[in-house]
Design a protein around this motif. Structure first.
Motif, PDB file in Angstrom:
ATOM      1  N   LEU A 145       8.781  17.769  60.458  1.00 23.40           N
ATOM      2  CA  LEU A 145       8.961  16.596  59.243  1.00 23.40           C
ATOM      3  C   LEU A 145       7.380  16.336  58.760  1.00 23.40           C
ATOM      4  CD1 LEU A 145      11.075  14.981  57.945  1.00 23.40           C
ATOM      5  CD2 LEU A 145      10.267  12.960  59.546  1.00 23.40           C
ATOM      6  N   HIS A 146       7.354  16.350  57.290  1.00 23.71           N
ATOM      7  CA  HIS A 146       6.051  15.867  56.585  1.00 23.71           C
ATOM      8  C   HIS A 146       6.360  14.581  56.155  1.00 23.71           C
ATOM      9  CE1 HIS A 146       4.718  20.082  56.537  1.00 23.71           C
ATOM     10  NE2 HIS A 146       5.832  20.488  55.741  1.00 23.71           N
ATOM     11  N   ILE A 147       5.415  13.692  56.821  1.00 18.86           N
ATOM     12  CA  ILE A 147       5.733  12.152  56.498  1.00 18.86           C
ATOM     13  C   ILE A 147       4.764  11.621  55.662  1.00 18.86           C
ATOM     14  CG2 ILE A 147       5.623  10.030  57.762  1.00 18.86           C
ATOM     15  CD1 ILE A 147       6.352  11.506  60.454  1.00 18.86           C
ATOM     16  N   VAL A 148       5.316  10.938  54.631  1.00 23.13           N
ATOM     17  CA  VAL A 148       4.326  10.146  53.647  1.00 23.13           C
ATOM     18  C   VAL A 148       4.561   8.791  53.867  1.00 23.13           C
ATOM     19  CG1 VAL A 148       4.212   9.766  51.209  1.00 23.13           C
ATOM     20  CG2 VAL A 148       5.045  12.175  51.983  1.00 23.13           C
ATOM     21  N   ILE A 149       3.438   8.172  54.315  1.00 25.52           N
ATOM     22  CA  ILE A 149       3.444   6.588  54.459  1.00 25.52           C
ATOM     23  C   ILE A 149       3.160   5.887  53.242  1.00 25.52           C
ATOM     24  CG2 ILE A 149       2.383   4.706  55.809  1.00 25.52           C
ATOM     25  CD1 ILE A 149       4.020   6.585  57.645  1.00 25.52           C
ATOM     26  N   MET A 150       3.822   4.994  52.885  1.00 29.19           N
ATOM     27  CA  MET A 150       3.795   4.001  51.737  1.00 29.19           C
ATOM     28  C   MET A 150       3.331   2.680  52.464  1.00 29.19           C
ATOM     29  SD  MET A 150       4.337   6.279  49.523  1.00 29.19           S
ATOM     30  CE  MET A 150       4.537   5.308  48.106  1.00 29.19           C
ATOM     31  N   ALA A 151       2.170   2.118  52.096  1.00 23.83           N
ATOM     32  CA  ALA A 151       1.630   0.842  52.517  1.00 23.83           C
ATOM     33  C   ALA A 151       1.723  -0.277  51.574  1.00 23.83           C
ATOM     34  CB  ALA A 151       0.433   1.054  53.355  1.00 23.83           C
ATOM     35  N   LYS A 152       2.249  -1.207  51.765  1.00 29.28           N
ATOM     36  CA  LYS A 152       1.978  -2.357  50.796  1.00 29.28           C
ATOM     37  C   LYS A 152       0.530  -3.073  50.904  1.00 29.28           C
ATOM     38  CE  LYS A 152       6.673  -4.147  50.795  1.00 29.28           C
ATOM     39  NZ  LYS A 152       7.620  -5.592  50.987  1.00 29.28           N
ATOM     40  N   VAL A 153       0.164  -2.930  52.024  1.00 32.65           N
ATOM     41  CA  VAL A 153      -1.274  -3.486  52.054  1.00 32.65           C
ATOM     42  C   VAL A 153      -2.196  -2.527  52.713  1.00 32.65           C
ATOM     43  CG1 VAL A 153      -2.829  -5.417  53.059  1.00 32.65           C
ATOM     44  CG2 VAL A 153      -0.604  -5.952  52.459  1.00 32.65           C
TER      45      VAL A 153
ATOM     46  N   PRO B 163       5.737  13.031  42.701  1.00 30.02           N
ATOM     47  CA  PRO B 163       5.967  14.436  42.891  1.00 30.02           C
ATOM     48  C   PRO B 163       4.658  15.341  43.294  1.00 30.02           C
ATOM     49  CG  PRO B 163       6.856  13.564  40.744  1.00 30.02           C
ATOM     50  CD  PRO B 163       5.869  12.614  41.329  1.00 30.02           C
ATOM     51  N   LYS B 164       3.470  14.986  42.868  1.00 31.48           N
ATOM     52  CA  LYS B 164       2.355  15.737  43.079  1.00 31.48           C
ATOM     53  C   LYS B 164       1.970  15.461  44.943  1.00 31.48           C
ATOM     54  CE  LYS B 164      -0.217  15.472  38.891  1.00 31.48           C
ATOM     55  NZ  LYS B 164      -1.340  15.117  38.220  1.00 31.48           N
ATOM     56  N   VAL B 165       2.361  14.226  45.312  1.00 33.64           N
ATOM     57  CA  VAL B 165       2.313  13.847  46.623  1.00 33.64           C
ATOM     58  C   VAL B 165       3.347  14.677  47.547  1.00 33.64           C
ATOM     59  CG1 VAL B 165       2.464  12.270  48.395  1.00 33.64           C
ATOM     60  CG2 VAL B 165       1.515  11.509  46.200  1.00 33.64           C
ATOM     61  N   ILE B 166       4.612  14.649  46.984  1.00 34.56           N
ATOM     62  CA  ILE B 166       5.412  15.611  47.882  1.00 34.56           C
ATOM     63  C   ILE B 166       5.292  17.101  47.741  1.00 34.56           C
ATOM     64  CG2 ILE B 166       7.948  16.379  47.802  1.00 34.56           C
ATOM     65  CD1 ILE B 166       7.453  13.229  48.564  1.00 34.56           C
ATOM     66  N   ASN B 167       4.758  17.477  46.704  1.00 33.42           N
ATOM     67  CA  ASN B 167       4.190  19.005  46.501  1.00 33.42           C
ATOM     68  C   ASN B 167       3.018  19.270  47.398  1.00 33.42           C
ATOM     69  OD1 ASN B 167       6.296  20.351  44.819  1.00 33.42           O
ATOM     70  ND2 ASN B 167       5.059  19.222  42.916  1.00 33.42           N
ATOM     71  N   THR B 168       2.219  18.294  47.609  1.00 30.18           N
ATOM     72  CA  THR B 168       0.822  18.687  48.485  1.00 30.18           C
ATOM     73  C   THR B 168       1.410  18.801  50.111  1.00 30.18           C
ATOM     74  OG1 THR B 168      -0.527  17.386  46.901  1.00 30.18           O
ATOM     75  CG2 THR B 168      -1.178  17.458  49.070  1.00 30.18           C
ATOM     76  N   VAL B 169       2.131  17.713  50.325  1.00 30.37           N
ATOM     77  CA  VAL B 169       2.588  17.591  51.554  1.00 30.37           C
ATOM     78  C   VAL B 169       3.444  18.912  52.049  1.00 30.37           C
ATOM     79  CG1 VAL B 169       2.111  15.183  51.898  1.00 30.37           C
ATOM     80  CG2 VAL B 169       4.630  16.098  51.411  1.00 30.37           C
ATOM     81  N   MET B 170       4.476  19.273  51.107  1.00 30.91           N
ATOM     82  CA  MET B 170       5.138  20.393  51.400  1.00 30.91           C
ATOM     83  C   MET B 170       4.396  21.756  51.343  1.00 30.91           C
ATOM     84  SD  MET B 170       8.530  19.457  48.726  1.00 30.91           S
ATOM     85  CE  MET B 170       9.467  21.001  49.213  1.00 30.91           C
ATOM     86  N   ALA B 171       3.046  21.978  51.192  1.00 35.28           N
ATOM     87  CA  ALA B 171       2.211  22.728  51.128  1.00 35.28           C
ATOM     88  C   ALA B 171       1.400  22.689  52.243  1.00 35.28           C
ATOM     89  CB  ALA B 171       1.267  22.960  49.694  1.00 35.28           C
ATOM     90  N   ASN B 172       1.842  21.709  53.255  1.00 32.95           N
ATOM     91  CA  ASN B 172       1.118  21.597  54.498  1.00 32.95           C
ATOM     92  C   ASN B 172      -0.341  21.205  54.289  1.00 32.95           C
ATOM     93  OD1 ASN B 172       1.770  21.251  57.022  1.00 32.95           O
ATOM     94  ND2 ASN B 172       0.684  23.034  57.799  1.00 32.95           N
TER      95      ASN B 172
END
Length: 230
Positions: free
Chosen positions: A73-81, A109-118
């Motif tokens: 799993l490629h995890i994208v963390i979204m932080a409020k602070v 979308p750029k973030v997703i493409n980046t992480v999908m490219a590992n």
């Protein structure tokens, strides 16, 4: 497929709408941790976009548990602070991206493409901060190594031998038998060792010696002083 998880339903909807035109996004957004774990156990995903707050008090420490469920799993963390050190921890624990809640939606979308490219999506100064963090850790370990070496250096070869056996869990009797000395002599040596390195019992000595062995293997790539002497 992408899974979106946030305790804030409104923000999850925004992320969902931004991504669904370009990617396959799971139809149901997740809003609580238990539901997230259940979903990951049932459905394979390529990317998880997750609100850090949803992971609970442990925060980025929970990344490893998510990857235990789905290792790829490629995890994208979204932080409020956002926090710089937290970003470093998130990446070290296995996240592929660490983003602000207020990130421009068009960038998602750029973030997703980046992480999908590992590849990693991080702040441009991330590498510099990471290197500084590693340097701080390295210096701390080096100072610890010097401190432990100093204590070991005060011991005679026989004392080092006895301390090393204590570290293996050997009793005074076993040590006496192995070294062909009396238990009284072993106790006398231990008393001297305790005074030399400023400890009070066998457990502390065992921890001291084992820690020294660990640090020595890193810094010197060799055995502790005196350990090969008799």
């Amino acid at each position: 497929m992408i899974l979106i998880a946030s305790s804030d339903a409104a923000i999850a909807t925004l992320w969902h709408k931004e991504l669904e035109s370009q990617f396959s996004v799971y139809e149901v957004d997740i809003h609580e941790r238990r539901a997230l774990d259940l979903c990951l156990k049932k459905v394979p995903f390529e990317v998880l976009v997750v609100d850090l707050q949803l992971l609970g008090e442990s925060g980025v420490n929970e990344i490893a548990s998510l990857r235990d469920i789905q290792p790829q799993l490629h995890i994208v963390i979204m932080a409020k602070v956002p926090d710089e050190r937290e970003e470093i921890s998130a990446i070290i624990f296995g996240a592929k991206a660490y983003c602000h809640f207020d990130i421009q939606l068009s960038l998602l979308p750029k973030v997703i493409n980046t992480v999908m490219a590992n590849e990693l999506w991080v702040d441009r100064k991330f590498v510099t901060r990471l290197l500084l963090e590693i340097e701080d850790i390295t210096q701390a370990k080096h100072q610890e190594a010097k401190h432990l070496d100093k204590g070991i250096a005060t011991m005679t070869p026989r004392e080092c031998e006895i301390a090393g056996l204590v570290a293996t869990g050997a009793s005074n009797r076993k040590i006496a038998e192995q070294l062909s000395i009396s238990e009284r002599t072993v106790k006398a040596h231990l008393g001297v060792i305790f005074r030399k390195i400023g400890i009070t019992d066998r457990l502390q000595l065992a921890l001291y010696m084992n820690r020294h062995q660990q640090i020595t293997s890193i810094w010197h790539g060799s055995k502790p002083p005196h350990q090969d002497k008799h």
